[in-house]
Design a protein around this motif. Structure first.
Motif, PDB file in Angstrom:
ATOM      1  N   THR A  25      18.615 -30.068  12.016  1.00  8.55           N
ATOM      2  CA  THR A  25      18.119 -29.328  13.170  1.00  8.55           C
ATOM      3  C   THR A  25      16.754 -29.911  13.514  1.00  8.55           C
ATOM      4  O   THR A  25      15.874 -29.986  12.652  1.00  8.55           O
ATOM      5  CB  THR A  25      17.968 -27.829  12.852  1.00  8.55           C
ATOM      6  N   ILE A  26      16.599 -30.326  14.759  1.00  6.32           N
ATOM      7  CA  ILE A  26      15.347 -30.956  15.182  1.00  6.32           C
ATOM      8  C   ILE A  26      14.620 -30.028  16.160  1.00  6.32           C
ATOM      9  O   ILE A  26      15.142 -29.704  17.230  1.00  6.32           O
ATOM     10  CB  ILE A  26      15.603 -32.316  15.853  1.00  6.32           C
ATOM     11  N   PHE A  27      13.439 -29.581  15.753  1.00  4.50           N
ATOM     12  CA  PHE A  27      12.622 -28.722  16.619  1.00  4.50           C
ATOM     13  C   PHE A  27      11.690 -29.596  17.452  1.00  4.50           C
ATOM     14  O   PHE A  27      11.125 -30.573  16.960  1.00  4.50           O
ATOM     15  CB  PHE A  27      11.807 -27.736  15.781  1.00  4.50           C
ATOM     16  N   LYS A  28      11.558 -29.248  18.719  1.00  5.31           N
ATOM     17  CA  LYS A  28      10.658 -29.955  19.626  1.00  5.31           C
ATOM     18  C   LYS A  28       9.337 -29.178  19.655  1.00  5.31           C
ATOM     19  O   LYS A  28       9.281 -28.052  20.161  1.00  5.31           O
ATOM     20  CB  LYS A  28      11.252 -30.024  21.030  1.00  5.31           C
ATOM     21  N   LEU A  76      -6.043 -11.209  11.861  1.00  2.50           N
ATOM     22  CA  LEU A  76      -4.762 -11.258  12.574  1.00  2.50           C
ATOM     23  C   LEU A  76      -4.091 -12.629  12.456  1.00  2.50           C
ATOM     24  O   LEU A  76      -3.806 -13.290  13.453  1.00  2.50           O
ATOM     25  CB  LEU A  76      -4.982 -10.901  14.055  1.00  2.50           C
ATOM     26  N   THR A  77      -3.815 -13.054  11.240  1.00  2.00           N
ATOM     27  CA  THR A  77      -3.190 -14.368  11.051  1.00  2.00           C
ATOM     28  C   THR A  77      -1.748 -14.381  11.557  1.00  2.00           C
ATOM     29  O   THR A  77      -1.256 -15.393  12.044  1.00  2.00           O
ATOM     30  CB  THR A  77      -3.202 -14.755   9.561  1.00  2.00           C
ATOM     31  N   GLY A  78      -1.060 -13.244  11.423  1.00  2.00           N
ATOM     32  CA  GLY A  78       0.320 -13.149  11.910  1.00  2.00           C
ATOM     33  C   GLY A  78       0.380 -13.314  13.422  1.00  2.00           C
ATOM     34  O   GLY A  78       1.234 -14.037  13.950  1.00  2.00           O
ATOM     35  N   THR A  79      -0.536 -12.663  14.108  1.00  2.00           N
ATOM     36  CA  THR A  79      -0.597 -12.756  15.568  1.00  2.00           C
ATOM     37  C   THR A  79      -0.912 -14.188  15.989  1.00  2.00           C
ATOM     38  O   THR A  79      -0.326 -14.722  16.937  1.00  2.00           O
ATOM     39  CB  THR A  79      -1.689 -11.811  16.114  1.00  2.00           C
ATOM     40  N   GLN A  80      -1.824 -14.822  15.271  1.00  2.00           N
ATOM     41  CA  GLN A  80      -2.202 -16.196  15.595  1.00  2.00           C
ATOM     42  C   GLN A  80      -1.007 -17.140  15.440  1.00  2.00           C
ATOM     43  O   GLN A  80      -0.769 -18.006  16.277  1.00  2.00           O
ATOM     44  CB  GLN A  80      -3.350 -16.643  14.693  1.00  2.00           C
ATOM     45  N   SER A  81      -0.227 -16.953  14.365  1.00  2.00           N
ATOM     46  CA  SER A  81       0.953 -17.795  14.126  1.00  2.00           C
ATOM     47  C   SER A  81       1.988 -17.600  15.224  1.00  2.00           C
ATOM     48  O   SER A  81       2.596 -18.556  15.711  1.00  2.00           O
ATOM     49  CB  SER A  81       1.572 -17.459  12.764  1.00  2.00           C
ATOM     50  N   LEU A  82       2.196 -16.346  15.617  1.00  2.00           N
ATOM     51  CA  LEU A  82       3.173 -16.047  16.656  1.00  2.00           C
ATOM     52  C   LEU A  82       2.769 -16.671  17.990  1.00  2.00           C
ATOM     53  O   LEU A  82       3.607 -17.271  18.694  1.00  2.00           O
ATOM     54  CB  LEU A  82       3.330 -14.523  16.810  1.00  2.00           C
ATOM     55  N   GLU A  83       1.509 -16.567  18.321  1.00  2.00           N
ATOM     56  CA  GLU A  83       1.025 -17.146  19.576  1.00  2.00           C
ATOM     57  C   GLU A  83       1.128 -18.673  19.551  1.00  2.00           C
ATOM     58  O   GLU A  83       1.406 -19.301  20.575  1.00  2.00           O
ATOM     59  CB  GLU A  83      -0.431 -16.713  19.832  1.00  2.00           C
ATOM     60  N   THR A  84       0.910 -19.263  18.384  1.00  2.00           N
ATOM     61  CA  THR A  84       1.056 -20.719  18.237  1.00  2.00           C
ATOM     62  C   THR A  84       2.496 -21.137  18.501  1.00  2.00           C
ATOM     63  O   THR A  84       2.762 -22.122  19.192  1.00  2.00           O
ATOM     64  CB  THR A  84       0.619 -21.169  16.823  1.00  2.00           C
ATOM     65  N   LEU A  85       3.447 -20.388  17.924  1.00  2.00           N
ATOM     66  CA  LEU A  85       4.868 -20.676  18.145  1.00  2.00           C
ATOM     67  C   LEU A  85       5.227 -20.565  19.620  1.00  2.00           C
ATOM     68  O   LEU A  85       5.928 -21.414  20.172  1.00  2.00           O
ATOM     69  CB  LEU A  85       5.736 -19.714  17.329  1.00  2.00           C
ATOM     70  N   LYS A  86       4.769 -19.505  20.264  1.00  2.00           N
ATOM     71  CA  LYS A  86       5.079 -19.291  21.687  1.00  2.00           C
ATOM     72  C   LYS A  86       4.571 -20.447  22.541  1.00  2.00           C
ATOM     73  O   LYS A  86       5.226 -20.875  23.491  1.00  2.00           O
ATOM     74  CB  LYS A  86       4.445 -17.984  22.178  1.00  2.00           C
ATOM     75  N   ASP A  87       3.394 -20.949  22.183  1.00  2.00           N
ATOM     76  CA  ASP A  87       2.776 -21.990  22.989  1.00  2.00           C
ATOM     77  C   ASP A  87       3.343 -23.385  22.681  1.00  2.00           C
ATOM     78  O   ASP A  87       3.455 -24.224  23.568  1.00  2.00           O
ATOM     79  CB  ASP A  87       1.263 -21.982  22.734  1.00  2.00           C
ATOM     80  N   CYS A  88       3.708 -23.627  21.417  1.00  2.00           N
ATOM     81  CA  CYS A  88       4.020 -24.995  20.982  1.00  2.00           C
ATOM     82  C   CYS A  88       5.500 -25.309  20.813  1.00  2.00           C
ATOM     83  O   CYS A  88       5.882 -26.477  20.863  1.00  2.00           O
ATOM     84  CB  CYS A  88       3.295 -25.290  19.671  1.00  2.00           C
ATOM     85  N   LEU A  89       6.334 -24.298  20.567  1.00  2.00           N
ATOM     86  CA  LEU A  89       7.769 -24.562  20.422  1.00  2.00           C
ATOM     87  C   LEU A  89       8.365 -24.826  21.799  1.00  2.00           C
ATOM     88  O   LEU A  89       8.324 -23.971  22.672  1.00  2.00           O
ATOM     89  CB  LEU A  89       8.466 -23.371  19.748  1.00  2.00           C
ATOM     90  N   ASP A  90       8.929 -26.017  21.964  1.00  2.00           N
ATOM     91  CA  ASP A  90       9.369 -26.425  23.296  1.00  2.00           C
ATOM     92  C   ASP A  90      10.873 -26.686  23.378  1.00  2.00           C
ATOM     93  O   ASP A  90      11.378 -27.064  24.425  1.00  2.00           O
ATOM     94  CB  ASP A  90       8.609 -27.693  23.692  1.00  2.00           C
ATOM     95  N   GLY A  91      11.578 -26.498  22.255  1.00  2.00           N
ATOM     96  CA  GLY A  91      13.025 -26.722  22.282  1.00  2.00           C
ATOM     97  C   GLY A  91      13.554 -27.056  20.897  1.00  2.00           C
ATOM     98  O   GLY A  91      12.813 -27.075  19.917  1.00  2.00           O
ATOM     99  N   ARG A 120       9.542 -20.945  10.365  1.00  2.00           N
ATOM    100  CA  ARG A 120       8.491 -20.652  11.347  1.00  2.00           C
ATOM    101  C   ARG A 120       7.136 -21.122  10.814  1.00  2.00           C
ATOM    102  O   ARG A 120       6.340 -21.718  11.547  1.00  2.00           O
ATOM    103  CB  ARG A 120       8.409 -19.146  11.616  1.00  2.00           C
ATOM    104  N   ALA A 121       6.877 -20.826   9.540  1.00  2.00           N
ATOM    105  CA  ALA A 121       5.595 -21.207   8.937  1.00  2.00           C
ATOM    106  C   ALA A 121       5.415 -22.724   8.941  1.00  2.00           C
ATOM    107  O   ALA A 121       4.319 -23.230   9.224  1.00  2.00           O
ATOM    108  CB  ALA A 121       5.527 -20.675   7.507  1.00  2.00           C
ATOM    109  N   GLU A 122       6.488 -23.473   8.673  1.00  2.00           N
ATOM    110  CA  GLU A 122       6.418 -24.940   8.685  1.00  2.00           C
ATOM    111  C   GLU A 122       6.117 -25.467  10.088  1.00  2.00           C
ATOM    112  O   GLU A 122       5.335 -26.397  10.266  1.00  2.00           O
ATOM    113  CB  GLU A 122       7.735 -25.537   8.193  1.00  2.00           C
ATOM    114  N   ILE A 123       6.778 -24.864  11.075  1.00  2.00           N
ATOM    115  CA  ILE A 123       6.578 -25.300  12.468  1.00  2.00           C
ATOM    116  C   ILE A 123       5.136 -25.039  12.907  1.00  2.00           C
ATOM    117  O   ILE A 123       4.503 -25.872  13.556  1.00  2.00           O
ATOM    118  CB  ILE A 123       7.577 -24.584  13.410  1.00  2.00           C
TER     119      ILE A 123
END
Length: 210
Positions: free
Chosen positions: A107-110, A141-156, A192-195
């Motif tokens: 599985t390749i995450f963009k 709020l490390t959990g919130t920071q991680s979630l916002e990072t995923l929302k912004d950086c996960l592209d596909g 998620r943590a790795e991404i």
């Protein structure tokens, strides 16, 4: 093959020491034989000298072997220069559990790298402070920071198997940026943590990744 050749070259380089060890061992054998023929048992000064010579011979052979192996297996460090990343570009990222699989089964995450402005914004929002004085409460709020990072950086992603997929009927999840919350929910928490680590630049970018 290269290691094998290097090993034998190292052995050849140490050949004088190997020859000395062989001579020591031959003398030791002669002394032990002489002691046995003279006394009928392994004893006396000849045996002591023989054992010392044999110990020395074994030590030489051990040192030669270790040095030869060290020389044969040494890896020349690759010289590299700093390389720029592409801003706002999604790189291919494969989680640890998939890296040993064949390329077609991974599985390749963009994933885009977190831009400095967003990183600064998230850093400013990492603390949540409520109240004052003795009733003051602070939360990290490390959990919130991680979630916002995923929302912004996960592209596909590519080849992300659907939870209802079976061996007989393979199904894959289609990525939908408009439903980013739903997309993130489908990714296992450890992945998620790795991404997130990759997006923050805390994981190495493999050579050739694009």
């Amino acid at each position: 093959m290269i290691i094998r050749i290097s090993f034998w070259l190292a052995i050849a380089f140490h050949s004088p020491f190997i020859l000395i060890a062989i001579v020591y061992n031959l003398i030791a054998n002669k002394l032990l034989k002489s002691a046995y023929e003279t006394f009928g048992f392994m004893g006396g000064y000849r045996t002591k000298i023989a054992l010392k010579l044999r110990k020395r011979a074994y030590k030489i052979m051990r040192e030669v072997s270790l040095e030869s192996l060290a020389y044969a297996t040494q890896i020349k460090e690759k010289e590299t220069i700093m390389k720029a990343i592409r801003a706002n570009h999604a790189y291919d990222f494969v989680c640890k559990e998939d890296r040993k699989k064949k390329k077609k089964d991974q599985t390749i995450f963009k994933v885009k790298f977190l831009d400095p402005y967003k990183a600064a914004q998230l850093g400013d929002q990492i603390f949540d402070i409520k109240g004052a004085g003795s009733s003051r409460k602070e939360r990290l709020l490390t959990g919130t920071q991680s979630l916002e990072t995923l929302k912004d950086c996960l592209d596909g992603w590519d080849n992300f198997e659907h939870p209802d997929s079976t061996e007989d009927s393979k199904r894959y999840v289609e990525f939908d940026k408009k439903d980013i919350d739903g997309m993130i929910e489908m990714i296992h928490i450890k992945n998620r943590a790795e991404i997130v680590d990759f997006a923050r630049g805390e994981a190495e970018l493999d050579e050739g990744e694009e």
